[in-house]
Write a protein that holds these residues in place. Sequence first.
Motif, PDB file in Angstrom:
ATOM      1  N   UNK A   1       0.825  -1.209   0.000  1.00  0.00           N
ATOM      2  CA  UNK A   1       0.000   0.000   0.000  1.00  0.00           C
ATOM      3  C   UNK A   1       0.861   1.260   0.000  1.00  0.00           C
ATOM      4  N   UNK A   2       1.962   1.216   0.773  1.00  0.00           N
ATOM      5  CA  UNK A   2       2.845   2.377   0.783  1.00  0.00           C
ATOM      6  C   UNK A   2       3.402   2.642  -0.610  1.00  0.00           C
TER       7      UNK A   2
ATOM      8  N   UNK B   1       2.047   1.786  -3.445  1.00  0.00           N
ATOM      9  CA  UNK B   1       0.950   2.291  -4.286  1.00  0.00           C
ATOM     10  C   UNK B   1       0.751   3.774  -4.021  1.00  0.00           C
ATOM     11  N   UNK B   2       0.788   4.156  -2.726  1.00  0.00           N
ATOM     12  CA  UNK B   2       0.645   5.567  -2.396  1.00  0.00           C
ATOM     13  C   UNK B   2       1.728   6.393  -3.071  1.00  0.00           C
TER      14      UNK B   2
ATOM     15  N   UNK C   1       3.603   5.763  -5.705  1.00  0.00           N
ATOM     16  CA  UNK C   1       3.631   5.820  -7.166  1.00  0.00           C
ATOM     17  C   UNK C   1       2.345   6.418  -7.731  1.00  0.00           C
ATOM     18  N   UNK C   2       1.185   6.006  -7.186  1.00  0.00           N
ATOM     19  CA  UNK C   2      -0.084   6.394  -7.805  1.00  0.00           C
ATOM     20  C   UNK C   2      -0.631   7.719  -7.263  1.00  0.00           C
TER      21      UNK C   2
ATOM     22  N   UNK D   1      11.863   5.514   3.943  1.00  0.00           N
ATOM     23  CA  UNK D   1      11.991   4.131   3.456  1.00  0.00           C
ATOM     24  C   UNK D   1      13.468   3.810   3.269  1.00  0.00           C
ATOM     25  N   UNK D   2      14.208   4.748   2.679  1.00  0.00           N
ATOM     26  CA  UNK D   2      15.649   4.548   2.520  1.00  0.00           C
ATOM     27  C   UNK D   2      16.339   4.377   3.860  1.00  0.00           C
TER      28      UNK D   2
ATOM     29  N   UNK E   1       9.484   0.102  -7.805  1.00  0.00           N
ATOM     30  CA  UNK E   1      10.150  -0.045  -9.104  1.00  0.00           C
ATOM     31  C   UNK E   1       9.224  -0.718 -10.108  1.00  0.00           C
TER      32      UNK E   1
ATOM     33  N   UNK F   1       6.319   1.507 -11.302  1.00  0.00           N
ATOM     34  CA  UNK F   1       6.763   2.556 -12.213  1.00  0.00           C
ATOM     35  C   UNK F   1       6.931   2.033 -13.628  1.00  0.00           C
ATOM     36  N   UNK F   2       7.113   0.727 -13.770  1.00  0.00           N
ATOM     37  CA  UNK F   2       7.312   0.163 -15.104  1.00  0.00           C
ATOM     38  C   UNK F   2       6.002  -0.017 -15.863  1.00  0.00           C
TER      39      UNK F   2
ATOM     40  N   UNK G   1       3.099   0.915 -18.041  1.00  0.00           N
ATOM     41  CA  UNK G   1       2.933   2.043 -18.960  1.00  0.00           C
ATOM     42  C   UNK G   1       1.730   2.904 -18.573  1.00  0.00           C
ATOM     43  N   UNK G   2       1.879   4.212 -18.717  1.00  0.00           N
ATOM     44  CA  UNK G   2       0.800   5.121 -18.361  1.00  0.00           C
ATOM     45  C   UNK G   2      -0.437   4.942 -19.242  1.00  0.00           C
TER      46      UNK G   2
ATOM     47  N   UNK H   1      -3.885   3.636   1.543  1.00  0.00           N
ATOM     48  CA  UNK H   1      -2.493   3.659   1.094  1.00  0.00           C
ATOM     49  C   UNK H   1      -1.733   4.801   1.755  1.00  0.00           C
TER      50      UNK H   1
ATOM     51  N   UNK I   1      -0.856   3.684   5.282  1.00  0.00           N
ATOM     52  CA  UNK I   1       0.291   2.807   5.507  1.00  0.00           C
ATOM     53  C   UNK I   1       1.597   3.560   5.326  1.00  0.00           C
TER      54      UNK I   1
END
Lengths: 359, 330
Positions: free
Chosen positions: A162-163, A165-166, A168-169, A183-184, A233, A236-237, A239-240, B36, B39
């Motif tokens: 979920x994180x 998804x948050x 990226x989306x 996260x790093x 990662x 992100x791959x 396609x839009x 999302x 989390x």
Amino acid sequence: MTVATSHRHRKVAESRTPLALKQSRLPRWTLPVLALVAVAAGCGTGLAAGLDSAVQWGLIAALLFVVGTFLLTAAVEGGRQAKDRLATTVVWTAFLLAVVPLASLLWETVDRGRKVLNGYFLSHSMGTLPDALPGGGVYHAIIGTLEQVGLATLIAAPLGLLTAIYLVEYGRGTLAKVVTFFVDVMTGIPSIVAGLFVLSVWILILGFGPSGFAGSMALAILMMPVVVRSTEEMLKLVPNELREASLALGIPKWRTVLKVVLPTSIGGITTGVMLAIARITGETAPVLLLVWGAKTINNNPFDGAQQSLPLYVFQQWQQGSDASYDRAWAAALVLIAFVMVLNLVARGIARWKAPKTGR
Amino acid sequence: MDYSPHPTTAPSPPPATGSVSGKAVRPGDRIFLGLSRGSGIALLVIMAAIAAFLTYRSVLAISGDKSNFFTTLDWNAVGTEPKFGIAVLAFGTLVSSVVAMLIAVPVAVGIALFISHYAPRRLASPLGYVIDLLAAVPSIVYGLWGALFLVPHLSGLYGWLNDFLGWTGIFSYSNGAARSLFTVGILLAIMILPIVTSVSREVFLQVPRMHEEAALALGATRWEVIRMSVLPFGRSGVISASMLGLGRALGETMAVATVLSPSFLINASLLDPGGGTFAQNIASKFSEADTFGQDALIASGLVLFVITLLVNGAARLIIARRKEYSGASA
């Protein structure tokens, strides 16, 4: 750069016959012959000087070979070629140097581990068996590892997914940046520190005893950032166009994510989660602090001390008898096999699912 | 990851849609966004909690310490007069990690170059694969191998080092089991080799083909190509790979706990047994610690936490700067 090179060229040309178009080169058989000579000389010196370790013989031979190659090439082909040869030799040496310990690690584990590894070992616990005696097994440790890792995955995989998804989306703005940064940071937490954190909250402050679940929480902390990174990662791959096509049909965003984005990238996400599982399966330190280890089967991860495979290896090693060393190696072999199979399957899935993103 | 070949698959976030649909935000969307985002926030809360609770327990421990927490050469956290300090642990952690880096980084760069530029094409990708697999071998297995295989095989080498370099004091060795900080350093080097190699290899493979071909066209030998185009491009990548490796070496617990024969003395000789590291000390002292003893261990864990945060943060900064640099020049 060009000036220096051409300058060197001129020097090389001057020092030789002025009109030579081709540099003189060493014949192809020179290097193998030189290697043989170096090995012979290394063994000879080793014998003569009475050095007992084969490592020292090897070092002498390698040194002779490197110096010999350099001098010979410098004399026949010139300084630049000699440096090139030297670099090649050094790179090959670095590679061989690294192969030796890593191959030895795998070989020793397989060789010493198979001694007591059999059906009995896999299907019995230690029970009341004294540690110095042969016998006993890892069944309780396998149960413990599966339950702890399973629980950790149940906590970390959804949160991590979920994180990601948050990020990226939806993620834009400060919150997303802060989450990415942490996260790093979380990726770099030593496993023992994660263990100490759960210890301080769960056991010291809340007053619970050791349990498989306590271990799972620490493992989940270690697993979460890995899942977030790899899932990010993969998402992100995607396609839009796929997202846009779905949204253009009037499908709500959450359904687009669930029905279009996730299915497209599910192969890569599975791979990432499995690699994360493989990573936490081998963690010993948090389990040592929070699960404590046990000799008997405890099927309930929420109550009482449990065993786990890596901790079993450590505790059998601590016992220090021949029988317990044998058990430690066998359990290490089981652990490596488990992790390797997870890795291979995960990478297999990645390869099998990879081309589908281009649909 | 800004090198995607198709502009359509570029990692830019998808177009905003919430604004298009206007006021009518669907409940499903709201729930999903909440979940999302929640989390993501949970992750931040966990990080904050780690820092807060470790600090809280550490304050309890350090205020009960009857001696200086940073300079005391002892670890005695029981009884009415607890005296403990991290001087030995800091020294041991530093020394073993430095030894590990000195051995691992050159070798790892060598292997990475071997895979990216020297190995036969058909061998290169299976090798990269094997290196990645080796990075997954659990640390306890390295520890077991180190204690039962590496340690007995090193005493010969240490005797030899003692004969030639014993006069320096650092390499003096009095024939015991080789369960010393130097052995720990060697073992840590072997452990971090795969991760440093695999990150460096990835960077070396990203060197623009044109740079290498330009060098080759000028008549450069393979080594000159590497020195003039590959290494300058990969330098920051290698640095950040090394720091990631350093982060692992600093926090490694079980491999150190199995190999090292600990003591609370700072020993000038690296080859003789003794010393300790933060993580190893926590693992070894934990079973005999009472609540206050555990707090003391948590305090030392907090120091380790801060150190690894700094190292990892520095690595991330270097990576981030390199990303900007390569983006500008591409």
